[in-house]
Design a protein around this motif. Structure first.
Motif, PDB file in Angstrom:
ATOM      1  N   LEU A  18       0.775  -1.242   0.000  1.00 55.36           N
ATOM      2  CA  LEU A  18       0.000   0.000   0.000  1.00 55.36           C
ATOM      3  C   LEU A  18       0.809   1.296   0.000  1.00 55.36           C
ATOM      4  CD1 LEU A  18      -2.527  -0.466   2.932  1.00 55.36           C
ATOM      5  CD2 LEU A  18      -3.025  -0.226   0.512  1.00 55.36           C
ATOM      6  N   GLY A  19       1.731   1.350   0.951  1.00 57.71           N
ATOM      7  CA  GLY A  19       2.543   2.553   1.096  1.00 57.71           C
ATOM      8  C   GLY A  19       3.387   2.808  -0.137  1.00 57.71           C
ATOM      9  N   ALA A 277      -1.272  -4.436  -3.662  1.00 61.79           N
ATOM     10  CA  ALA A 277      -2.159  -3.943  -4.707  1.00 61.79           C
ATOM     11  C   ALA A 277      -2.784  -5.110  -5.464  1.00 61.79           C
ATOM     12  CB  ALA A 277      -1.385  -3.040  -5.659  1.00 61.79           C
ATOM     13  N   MET A 278      -1.922  -6.025  -5.893  1.00 60.15           N
ATOM     14  CA  MET A 278      -2.411  -7.172  -6.641  1.00 60.15           C
ATOM     15  C   MET A 278      -1.872  -8.446  -6.019  1.00 60.15           C
ATOM     16  SD  MET A 278      -2.096  -5.876 -10.607  1.00 60.15           S
ATOM     17  CE  MET A 278      -0.922  -7.098 -10.908  1.00 60.15           C
ATOM     18  N   GLU A 279      -2.443  -9.524  -6.411  1.00 56.46           N
ATOM     19  CA  GLU A 279      -1.980 -10.805  -5.868  1.00 56.46           C
ATOM     20  C   GLU A 279      -0.496 -10.997  -6.136  1.00 56.46           C
ATOM     21  OE1 GLU A 279      -4.081 -14.853  -6.199  1.00 56.46           O
ATOM     22  OE2 GLU A 279      -2.698 -14.798  -7.901  1.00 56.46           O
ATOM     23  N   TRP A 280       0.202 -11.364  -5.083  1.00 62.54           N
ATOM     24  CA  TRP A 280       1.637 -11.612  -5.210  1.00 62.54           C
ATOM     25  C   TRP A 280       1.870 -13.096  -5.008  1.00 62.54           C
ATOM     26  CZ3 TRP A 280       6.158 -10.863  -6.959  1.00 62.54           C
ATOM     27  CH2 TRP A 280       7.289 -11.371  -6.322  1.00 62.54           C
ATOM     28  N   ASN A 281       2.475 -13.678  -6.013  1.00 60.99           N
ATOM     29  CA  ASN A 281       2.750 -15.101  -5.927  1.00 60.99           C
ATOM     30  C   ASN A 281       4.192 -15.275  -5.478  1.00 60.99           C
ATOM     31  OD1 ASN A 281       2.355 -17.959  -8.190  1.00 60.99           O
ATOM     32  ND2 ASN A 281       2.573 -17.807  -5.983  1.00 60.99           N
ATOM     33  N   ASP A 282       4.346 -15.412  -4.213  1.00 62.64           N
ATOM     34  CA  ASP A 282       5.691 -15.517  -3.660  1.00 62.64           C
ATOM     35  C   ASP A 282       6.290 -16.882  -3.970  1.00 62.64           C
ATOM     36  OD1 ASP A 282       7.395 -13.904  -1.391  1.00 62.64           O
ATOM     37  OD2 ASP A 282       7.740 -16.072  -1.319  1.00 62.64           O
ATOM     38  N   PRO A 283       7.525 -16.883  -4.499  1.00 63.96           N
ATOM     39  CA  PRO A 283       8.177 -18.141  -4.848  1.00 63.96           C
ATOM     40  C   PRO A 283       8.274 -19.095  -3.660  1.00 63.96           C
ATOM     41  CG  PRO A 283       9.478 -16.286  -5.619  1.00 63.96           C
ATOM     42  CD  PRO A 283       8.364 -15.712  -4.796  1.00 63.96           C
ATOM     43  N   PHE A 301      -9.030   2.300  -5.527  1.00 64.70           N
ATOM     44  CA  PHE A 301      -7.806   1.994  -4.791  1.00 64.70           C
ATOM     45  C   PHE A 301      -6.874   3.207  -4.725  1.00 64.70           C
ATOM     46  CE2 PHE A 301      -3.535  -0.220  -4.751  1.00 64.70           C
ATOM     47  CZ  PHE A 301      -3.609  -0.592  -3.420  1.00 64.70           C
ATOM     48  N   ILE A 302      -6.617   3.831  -5.836  1.00 61.26           N
ATOM     49  CA  ILE A 302      -5.718   4.991  -5.801  1.00 61.26           C
ATOM     50  C   ILE A 302      -6.398   6.182  -5.127  1.00 61.26           C
ATOM     51  CG2 ILE A 302      -4.284   4.324  -7.762  1.00 61.26           C
ATOM     52  CD1 ILE A 302      -5.900   6.242  -9.480  1.00 61.26           C
ATOM     53  N   ASN A 349     -14.690   2.032  -2.596  1.00 63.11           N
ATOM     54  CA  ASN A 349     -14.967   1.145  -3.717  1.00 63.11           C
ATOM     55  C   ASN A 349     -16.443   1.159  -4.077  1.00 63.11           C
ATOM     56  OD1 ASN A 349     -14.906  -2.061  -4.903  1.00 63.11           O
ATOM     57  ND2 ASN A 349     -13.295  -0.644  -5.411  1.00 63.11           N
ATOM     58  N   HIS A 350     -17.268   1.154  -3.059  1.00 62.96           N
ATOM     59  CA  HIS A 350     -18.712   1.188  -3.258  1.00 62.96           C
ATOM     60  C   HIS A 350     -19.101   2.448  -4.029  1.00 62.96           C
ATOM     61  CE1 HIS A 350     -22.770   0.219  -2.770  1.00 62.96           C
ATOM     62  NE2 HIS A 350     -22.989   0.584  -1.518  1.00 62.96           N
TER      63      HIS A 350
END
Length: 507
Positions: A18-19, A277-283, A301-302, A349-350
């Motif tokens: 986020l930050g 922000a988005m899905e992070w697929n961590d190894p 979001f922004i 968002n709403h």
RNA sequence: GGCGCGUUGGUCAAGGGGUUAAGACGCCUCCCUUUCACGGAGGAAUCACGGGUUCGAAUCCCGUACGUGCUACCA
């Protein structure tokens, strides 16, 4: 005045938090507001923390947010390369230059030696366990060693670093665009490493050299950098670049909603909302969801991120990117941190879903339906549904719960809400309703409603008492938009089918 | 411990010497709607504390407290 150039300089070490997005956003807003350039620079000088795929992920996040860079590793301008690892060879000379001018020195201490220095200082009861003016002469470096020895060590390539020689008892001041004049004593900071033993620069050196070379005019970064700002200011001075030093702006932190402290990547799972922000697929750790996957619109979001630390002084809270560009001003950025409030985030968002038109919403909603195995073959119908239910959807994913019954007959009918007041009269009413509806030719919403109410009057029943059962028959429970709207969209056949089905359950 | 930064309702916040201290989120009540949501109308804060300065301070100054950040060959 030279062209405004700002840079967002993340480390590719994992998901974009986020930050980080907010810092990127403020950079973007400032750049666009001033017709400047927004540069993306990848600060990958720590090879041990490098994570595969993180750079692409960061770029994807910026793209999703609509704040792509004007220059970066994948869209180079005149100031490349944009990955610090690829600029490796340029830093050494600058560091050497500082050694020559007496503002830096070689240090040959091994990690163990430094560790023992710390232990010693701690044993003496000192809390300040830094490598600095008080102890550098006791250590193994070009300040304490005879020149020949230093040269000999350098010649055999003995592992070493280059440290800045922080002056003693000097005050460094600079102007921060958010906090005003800042004054700090040099004694408080240690002799920061500029060049690491592996040949990579540290942040301290790289940020100054690169900002200079890339002609950065304004530097936005988190508040956590404030204590080391004197090092950077001094470096600008020692290199003789003072007149080109960027204007500084140290951004307030985004805090945890409970307790205090800055919001960290780990808080997400603990508090039940995403920090990425988005899905992070961590190894290593696997997938960590983001705002996007949860059903947030990038506009929202922004918007919510921008308002966490900034506002335009009016009551307005909903801003499009364009409006933010127009109204953004550094002077109105707060100097204190803000706790992240997920409830308010959802409200944003709403609001954005309510104000978005069908065209904007359609692709995302369609995707969510399809991901849940509900094929959309009638976009026209989908559009009507979106328009009908968007005001009750806080997240994009809510469209599924609020709208799936239009495509699939409810698998479960919650008869419990109807059963207590069910009687033969009502049953008879619906039997007749089926007959009446099957005779309707137009299936217009007005006809549906009138037929329903006339029949109710004839049966001497209050329409209101019949509408709830009707609703349950159509959607399975006590939810959804107006019943007649639902019936109208469902179509005659399907409506009758669902009434019949529930009636059979009520026996 | 040292140094830095900060402190207006539960949260985000406006206001920067004279205001009934805006607004939003969330919460509660009511209206609308015999679902829910949307939309309305209301309800709940004396500005961390203590000293100054001033006719007058949330607003300026100084302390204290509290919070937070930094104090790595991480950024």
């Amino acid at each position: 005045m030279s062209k405004v150039r700002v840079r967002f300089a993340p480390s590719p070490t994992g998901g974009l938090h986020l930050g980080g997005v907010r810092t990127a956003l403020y950079n973007y807003l400032f750049a666009k507001k001033n017709n400047g350039d927004f540069v993306l620079r990848i600060e990958d000088t720590d090879q041990t923390r490098y994570v595969e795929g993180a750079e692409q992920y960061i770029i994807d996040c910026l793209n999703w947010c609509g704040i792509s860079s004007d220059e970066g590793p994948q869209n180079p301008g005149e100031y490349g390369p944009y990955r610090q690892s690829e600029r490796k060879n340029i830093y050494r000379d600058y560091a050497e230059q500082l050694v020559k001018s007496g503002h830096a020195y070689y240090a040959f201490d091994t990690p163990e030696e430094i560790e023992s220095l710390r232990d010693k200082l701690k044993a003496e009861g000192k809390y300040n366990v830094q490598y600095n003016y008080q102890n550098r002469t006791e250590m193994r470096n070009s300040l304490s060693l005879p020149e020949e020895e230093t040269q000999a060590l350098l010649k055999i390539n003995f592992p070493h670093v280059i440290r800045i020689k922080m002056p003693r008892n000097e005050s460094v001041h600079f102007k921060d665009m958010i906090r005003g004049d800042i004054e700090m004593q040099t004694d408080g900071v240690d002799d920061k490493v500029l060049m690491k033993a592996d040949g990579m620069p540290t942040y301290h050196l790289a940020v100054v050299v690169d900002d200079y070379l890339m002609e950065i005019t304004h530097s936005f970064r988190g508040e956590e950098w404030l204590p080391s700002a004197p090092v950077h200011v001094l470096l600008w001075k020692y290199f003789g670049w003072e007149s080109q030093m960027p204007h500084w702006a140290h951004l307030p932190l985004i805090l945890k909603p409970d307790g205090n402290g800055k919001l960290s990547k780990r808080d997400g799972e603990r508090l039940g909302f995403p920090v990425f922000a988005m899905e992070w697929n961590d190894p290593v750790k696997g997938k960590v969801p983001g705002f996007k996957e949860l059903g947030f619109l990038p506009e929202a979001f922004i918007n919510l991120l921008a308002l966490l630390g900034w506002n335009d002084g009016t009551e307005q809270e909903i801003f499009s990117l364009e409006e933010m560009v127009e109204k953004f001003s550094i002077e109105r950025i707060h100097s204190h941190g803000a706790k992240f409030d997920f409830e308010k985030a959802k409200w944003f968002n709403h609001e954005w879903i309510k104000k978005s038109n069908v065209e904007r919403l359609r692709p995302g909603v369609k995707k969510i339906f399809e991901e849940n195995h509900i094929a959309i073959n009638d976009e026209n119908k989908l559009d009507k549904i979106i328009e009908l239910i968007k005001e009750r959807c806080t997240l994009l994913t809510d469209f599924l719960q609020q709208g799936s019954f239009f495509f699939l007959a409810p698998s479960e009918i919650d008869t419990s809400v109807v059963l207590p007041k069910w009687n033969e009269n009502k049953n008879q009413f619906f039997v007749e309703l089926i007959r009446a509806y099957s005779l309707i030719n137009s299936w217009d919403i007005n006809d549906i409603e009138h037929t329903f109410k006339e029949l109710a009057a004839a049966a001497r029943l209050k329409p209101g008492e019949l509408m709830l059962p009707f609703r349950v028959m159509l959607v399975g429970g006590k939810f959804g938009p107006g019943v007649f709207d639902i019936a109208s969209l469902l179509g005659k056949e399907e409506t009758i089918k669902r009434i019949e089905h529930t009636l059979s359950l009520m026996k």
